[in-house]
Scaffold this active site. Structure first.
Site, PDB file in Angstrom:
ATOM      1  N   HIS A  94      -5.399 -10.575  14.341  1.00 22.24           N
ATOM      2  CA  HIS A  94      -4.051 -10.034  14.477  1.00 22.24           C
ATOM      3  C   HIS A  94      -3.563 -10.217  15.902  1.00 22.24           C
ATOM      4  CE1 HIS A  94      -3.967  -8.238  10.583  1.00 22.24           C
ATOM      5  NE2 HIS A  94      -4.938  -7.393  10.834  1.00 22.24           N
ATOM      6  N   GLU A 118     -10.196  -3.469   5.065  1.00 27.27           N
ATOM      7  CA  GLU A 118      -9.879  -2.461   4.068  1.00 27.27           C
ATOM      8  C   GLU A 118      -8.732  -2.917   3.174  1.00 27.27           C
ATOM      9  OE1 GLU A 118      -9.569   2.384   3.821  1.00 27.27           O
ATOM     10  OE2 GLU A 118      -9.612   1.387   5.753  1.00 27.27           O
ATOM     11  N   ASP A 149      -2.617  -4.592   3.482  1.00 29.36           N
ATOM     12  CA  ASP A 149      -2.814  -4.902   4.905  1.00 29.36           C
ATOM     13  C   ASP A 149      -3.820  -6.025   5.115  1.00 29.36           C
ATOM     14  OD1 ASP A 149      -1.032  -2.925   5.563  1.00 29.36           O
ATOM     15  OD2 ASP A 149      -2.566  -1.406   5.931  1.00 29.36           O
ATOM     16  N   ASP A 155      -6.498  -6.614   6.820  1.00 29.41           N
ATOM     17  CA  ASP A 155      -7.759  -6.282   7.470  1.00 29.41           C
ATOM     18  C   ASP A 155      -8.801  -6.079   6.368  1.00 29.41           C
ATOM     19  OD1 ASP A 155      -7.093  -3.836   6.381  1.00 29.41           O
ATOM     20  OD2 ASP A 155      -6.712  -2.859   8.299  1.00 29.41           O
ATOM     21  N   ARG A 204      -3.392  -1.684  13.503  1.00 29.98           N
ATOM     22  CA  ARG A 204      -4.864  -1.674  13.538  1.00 29.98           C
ATOM     23  C   ARG A 204      -5.328  -3.062  13.928  1.00 29.98           C
ATOM     24  NH1 ARG A 204      -3.777   1.692   9.067  1.00 29.98           N
ATOM     25  NH2 ARG A 204      -4.440   3.850   9.469  1.00 29.98           N
ATOM     26  N   TYR A 217       1.446  -4.863  13.160  1.00 37.33           N
ATOM     27  CA  TYR A 217       0.371  -4.062  12.561  1.00 37.33           C
ATOM     28  C   TYR A 217      -0.409  -3.311  13.633  1.00 37.33           C
ATOM     29  CZ  TYR A 217      -3.289  -2.855   9.231  1.00 37.33           C
ATOM     30  OH  TYR A 217      -4.160  -2.164   8.417  1.00 37.33           O
ATOM     31  N   GLU A 246       0.797  -1.229   0.000  1.00 34.55           N
ATOM     32  CA  GLU A 246       0.000   0.000   0.000  1.00 34.55           C
ATOM     33  C   GLU A 246       0.827   1.274   0.000  1.00 34.55           C
ATOM     34  OE1 GLU A 246      -3.379   0.090   2.724  1.00 34.55           O
ATOM     35  OE2 GLU A 246      -3.362  -2.072   2.740  1.00 34.55           O
TER      36      GLU A 246
END
Length: 952
Positions: free
Chosen positions: A381, A108, A104, A106, A336, A334, A18
């Site tokens: 996570h 999103e 990532d 997740d 988040r 990570y 990203e």
């Protein structure tokens, strides 16, 4: 298979992440045969306006970017600023044999990976590469063990995106029509704003209560030391068996909640103190209990934001920005995550450092596990921790500034989570005596001793209340026993007043949202950023203060869209979205029920979401259709008292008494940075008493026009009233003469002569030897001379009228000073910035005081002052300014600066540049056509896009 052995067979693999920073770090771990490139975030999204929607779509689709009539099909477009990057990715993919989507892990990130696959349309094998830390081992393991794209996660994210688009694009226009243009509504931002407004309403309704008590210093009469002090301080607890009232015994109305407690006023408290002066005191009881405190769980997103706010003064947004850098550069896992779980590798690393740094006595026999996650945690996570199988100590990282501070916080918390409990004893001592008038008084003191600090050697959590006592604070009391005699060295009378509920800080608002199960932890930072940027909330120190504008917005939403800002309903929507993610509910029926109010109750948003009885509930579309019932003036008006109303108008808040056409009507602007609970009747009266409106000064003897003085948005000024029929537009338009008052003037003292003198400016002083005219003018930054394009500042405003040509020529004969004047000394020195490592000072600028390190400038906020600003606050302002990056030019400014004529093209234009120009021209032509086709739709959807794009 390792990356090295894979590439030994030839072939080229494209890895898409990203961010460029992440790409650079990962490239170093993969080596030859791998091309690592960044998508730079999202490459595709819902359109920002009707002009971006393909021409084949018509009607509501052009406005919403979602086809609500056909199963809520979203219309995706490649972002204009990402088209060049998409071209680059396609070129790289054409030269590759495999594609690894490494966004990532997740929802999103999974959605970004899906969008990349949809746009790039790869003809080579595609792998989903996931990792939660950027270390060599983790990256190589991710390459060797790819998985398939998780379409269920993508569907869940897509449903959220569609929901937030519908919410923002349907409700925001209501705010434009009924409150003010440019406002936004959002599924979580509106609820967050309501929380802040409700807390301010509580503060406005709050009535303080006064109560008194006694504090005694009692001595044992023996020598003491640090482990066994000779005296203790105790507070009056009861009189004749009745507990003395404390702050917790009063309600928000200032009244006692129960008549069972004794309310002491000042007179009674002083009388009791006097009656106890010669009393004998003794220990009535000593109660000792074992004390034990377990370590705090490792950080997840919200607890990191809260603790960084408490301990480092970071806002939620700043915390996530710094954490993102730490993650991308391989320092932490990570950032988040909803989980407090640590992997076996992390537990081993933490336990090894406990032994190494603190000794084996601080290490528990078995590893500590923290399996608990918040409700509906979206991913598995780990908690946020230092990366790798051996944690680097902060000193070993080489980090500086904010990154060092945040890494140290994460490192300490992680290591402490694997340490032993803190243990000790808590003691309560009660002391009694009888006054000269026969009353029995009982005092109480509590203490705490820690015999083994355990995890507190490494880390102690902060507190939202700055007056709260932290866990590692000891209060040692003398070693006394029941019956021991004590003497009162001092008895003091203490007065107290109850305080209104504290305003939310970023940390406590994040905590409140999470406890109410509203929103996602990963989006809280952006939500708080949105309500600050929109002007719904501003900061006063660390407190979040709602603006008067937010009162009007929340009032409208509560009155006419109650369900949409209902806390339980919003939390229920979060549950429904998670059910969709887990495959327990279908997206389309749920969206249909939410938007149209139709469908099966089992779709999720129906039964109990609004009124708890399962009855049919209208959908969003129905709610926003009937706007006639919304009285714009009513929802923006709030009573202050004594016939005074606070109103929120197009140009800001104001107070008003009476109606416009009534005799005695009064009106005055309210400072936009005034906290709503500070607008009392008395202050409103002061505002209304100030000169306002038009002051008629008389007629100009030459023109006969009436001259008036006014208080405008940019300060007081004088102007002439042109006769009726004077053209105001077109070729023959006449503009009234207008001039700002000097700083030494005021509305209630300015005269007609003053006004005519001011309006005579600019004054022609004369011409120089070459015939160039010199004029004296009053500008935004003070008085000055102008000769062609050469301007020179004047020292006083009076010089505008009396400076002579010789004096003006003498000023122009001097070399022009760069800058406004000789450099002024700084107002305050703050120290060395931890990021830039340059000295930080406070200076006085044209827009007020600002902090600077010589590279970055940041204006002080309305709640900052030169006297009170701390070094930490100065560093925070500079960090926020750096995070925003350079200011973007507005279209209007860009148009002004555009050259009148095009520079001639260079002959040596490459084929690539020519092609790019052709593409740009075609794109511009298409956009022009699209804009003409849907001008109305573009206008109605442009403002809502900003709020919807933030997600919630």
């Amino acid at each position: 298979m390792s990356p090295t052995s894979e590439t030994a067979h030839g072939g080229r693999r494209l890895v898409i992440v990203e961010s460029p920073a992440k790409a650079k770090t990962i490239k170093g771990y993969l080596g030859p045969g791998y091309v690592v490139e960044a998508s730079v975030g999202h490459i595709r999204d819902l359109p920002n306006g009707a002009a971006e929607v393909p021409e084949k779509y018509t009607g509501e689709v052009r406005r919403l970017g979602v086809d609500v009539e056909h199963d809520f099909q979203p219309i995706y477009v490649v972002n204009a600023d990402k088209k060049a990057q998409v071209r680059k990715l396609k070129e790289l993919l054409a030269e590759s044999d495999e594609l690894y989507l490494a966004t990532d892990e997740d929802r999103e990130g999974e959605a970004i990976a899906w969008h990349l696959q949809e746009v790039l349309r790869p003809k080579v094998p595609v792998h989903r590469m996931v990792f939660h830390e950027i270390t060599k081992d983790a990256i190589r393991a991710a390459v060797a063990n790819p998985r398939e794209l998780n379409k269920r996660m993508v569907d869940a994210q897509e449903t959220r995106r569609i929901l937030d688009r519908l919410y923002g694009y349907e409700v925001s226009p209501v705010l434009w029509k009924k409150v003010m243009r440019g406002l936004s509504a959002g599924r979580v931002q509106s609820v967050a704003t309501r929380l802040v407004v409700e807390r301010e309403r509580e503060r406005i309704a709050f009535r303080s209560a006064e109560y008194w008590d006694l504090t005694g210093t009692f001595s044992t009469g023996r020598a003491g030391d640090a482990s066994d002090p000779s005296s203790l301080v105790a507070r009056l607890n009861a009189v004749d068996g009745r507990r003395v009232a404390q702050g917790r015994d009063f309600g928000p109305d200032g009244r006692l909640k129960s008549d069972q407690v004794l309310h002491l006023d000042e007179a009674n408290a002083r009388a009791l103190a006097a009656a106890l002066e010669n009393a004998s005191f003794s220990v009535r009881s000593v109660e000792s209990k074992p004390y034990r405190r377990s370590p705090y769980a490792p950080f997840r997103t919200t607890t990191l934001q809260q603790e960084a706010s408490r301990k480092l003064g970071f806002g939620a947004k700043s915390t996530m920005q710094v954490a993102q850098k730490l993650y991308e550069n391989g320092f932490i896992t990570y950032m988040r995550t909803d989980s407090t779980t640590l992997s076996d590798t992390a537990i081993s690393a933490a336990r090894a450092q406990v032994t190494q740094l603190y000794g084996a006595s601080y290490l528990p026999d078995r590893p500590r596990t923290y399996a608990g996650k918040v409700k509906n945690a979206q991913e598995a996570h780990e908690a946020i921790r230092p990366s790798g199988d051996r944690f680097r100590t902060p000193a070993e990282t080489g980090l500086t500034g904010d990154q060092f501070k945040l890494y140290e916080l994460i490192w300490k918390r992680t290591v402490a989570s694997q340490m032993k409990d803190a243990v000790g004893n808590s003691v309560t001592v009660k002391i009694g005596g009888r006054s000269s008038d026969g009353r029995d008084a009982e005092f109480s003191a509590s203490g705490k001793t820690i015999t083994f600090h355990g995890f507190m050697k490494a880390y102690v959590e902060g507190a939202d209340d700055p007056n709260a006592e932290l866990d590692d604070r000891e209060r040692r009391l003398p070693q006394v026993a029941e019956g021991d005699a004590l003497s009162a060295e001092e008895l003091s009378v203490d007065g107290h007043a109850t305080k209104p509920p504290a305003r939310y800080t970023e940390a406590s608002l994040v905590k409140e949202l999470e406890e109410r199960e509203i929103g996602r932890p990963s989006t809280y930072a952006s939500i708080i950023g949105t309500i600050l940027d929109r002007g719904y909330v501003f900061k006063k120190g660390t407190a979040l203060v709602p603006s008067f504008l937010s009162f009007a917005v929340v009032n409208l939403l509560e009155t006419h869209f109650g369900r949409l800002v209902d806390y339980d309903f919003t939390a229920k929507m979060e549950d429904d979205l998670d059910r969709i993610a887990q495959g327990e509910a279908q997206a389309v029926p749920w969206l249909r029920r939410f938007y149209f109010g139709e469908g099966d109750d089992n779709a999720g948003v129906a039964s109990g979401a609004g009124n708890g009885d399962g009855d049919h509930l209208g959908g969003l579309k129905e709610l926003v259709t009937d706007l006639g019932a919304i009285d714009a003036r009513e929802i923006s008006s709030f009573p202050v008292g004594d016939g005074i109303m606070l109103r929120v108008g197009r140009y800001g808040p104001y107070v008003e008494r009476g109606e416009k056409d009534e005799e005695g009507h009064q009106r005055a602007d309210v400072p936009e940075d005034l906290a709503p609970d500070e607008l009392t009747v008395e202050y409103a009266e002061e505002l209304l008493a100030k000169p306002s409106g038009d002051f008629e000064l008389g007629a100009d003897p030459e023109s006969g026009h009436q001259i008036v003085a006014k208080d405008g948005r940019y300060g007081p000024y004088v102007t002439e009233i042109l006769p009726d029929g004077t053209p105001k537009t077109g070729k023959n338009a006449v503009k009234p003469r207008t001039a700002s008052l000097f700083k030494s003037m005021s509305l209630d003292t300015v005269t007609l002569a003053d006004a005519l003198k001011l309006m005579s400016l600019p004054r022609v002083v004369g011409t120089d030897a070459e015939g160039v005219e010199i004029t004296a003018q009053n500008g935004r930054y003070g008085p000055y001379l102008k000769k062609g394009t050469d301007s020179r500042s004047l020292e006083t405003e009076d010089q505008l009228f009396n400076i002579t040509l010789d004096e003006a020529l003498a000023i122009y004969a001097q070399p022009k000073q760069r800058g406004r004047a000789a450099a002024k000394p700084p107002l305050k020195e703050l120290g060395t910035d931890p990021v830039s490592e340059r000295p930080v000072v406070v200076k006085d600028g044209r827009f007020g005081p600002y902090v600077t390190d010589g590279e970055t400038n940041a204006t002080l906020r309305t709640d900052d002052s030169v006297e009170a600003i701390t070094p930490e606050r100065g560093y925070e302002l500079l960090a926020e300014k750096r995070a925003k990056g350079p200011a973007k030019k507005t279209a209007k400014k860009a148009a002004k600066k555009a050259p009148a004529k095009k520079a001639p093209a260079k002959k040596a234009t490459t084929a690539k540049k020519a092609a790019a120009k052709t593409t740009t021209a075609k794109t511009a032509a298409k956009k022009t056509t699209a804009k003409k086709t849907a001008a109305k739709s573009a206008a109605s959807s442009a403002s809502a896009s900003a709020s919807a794009k933030s997600g919630e």
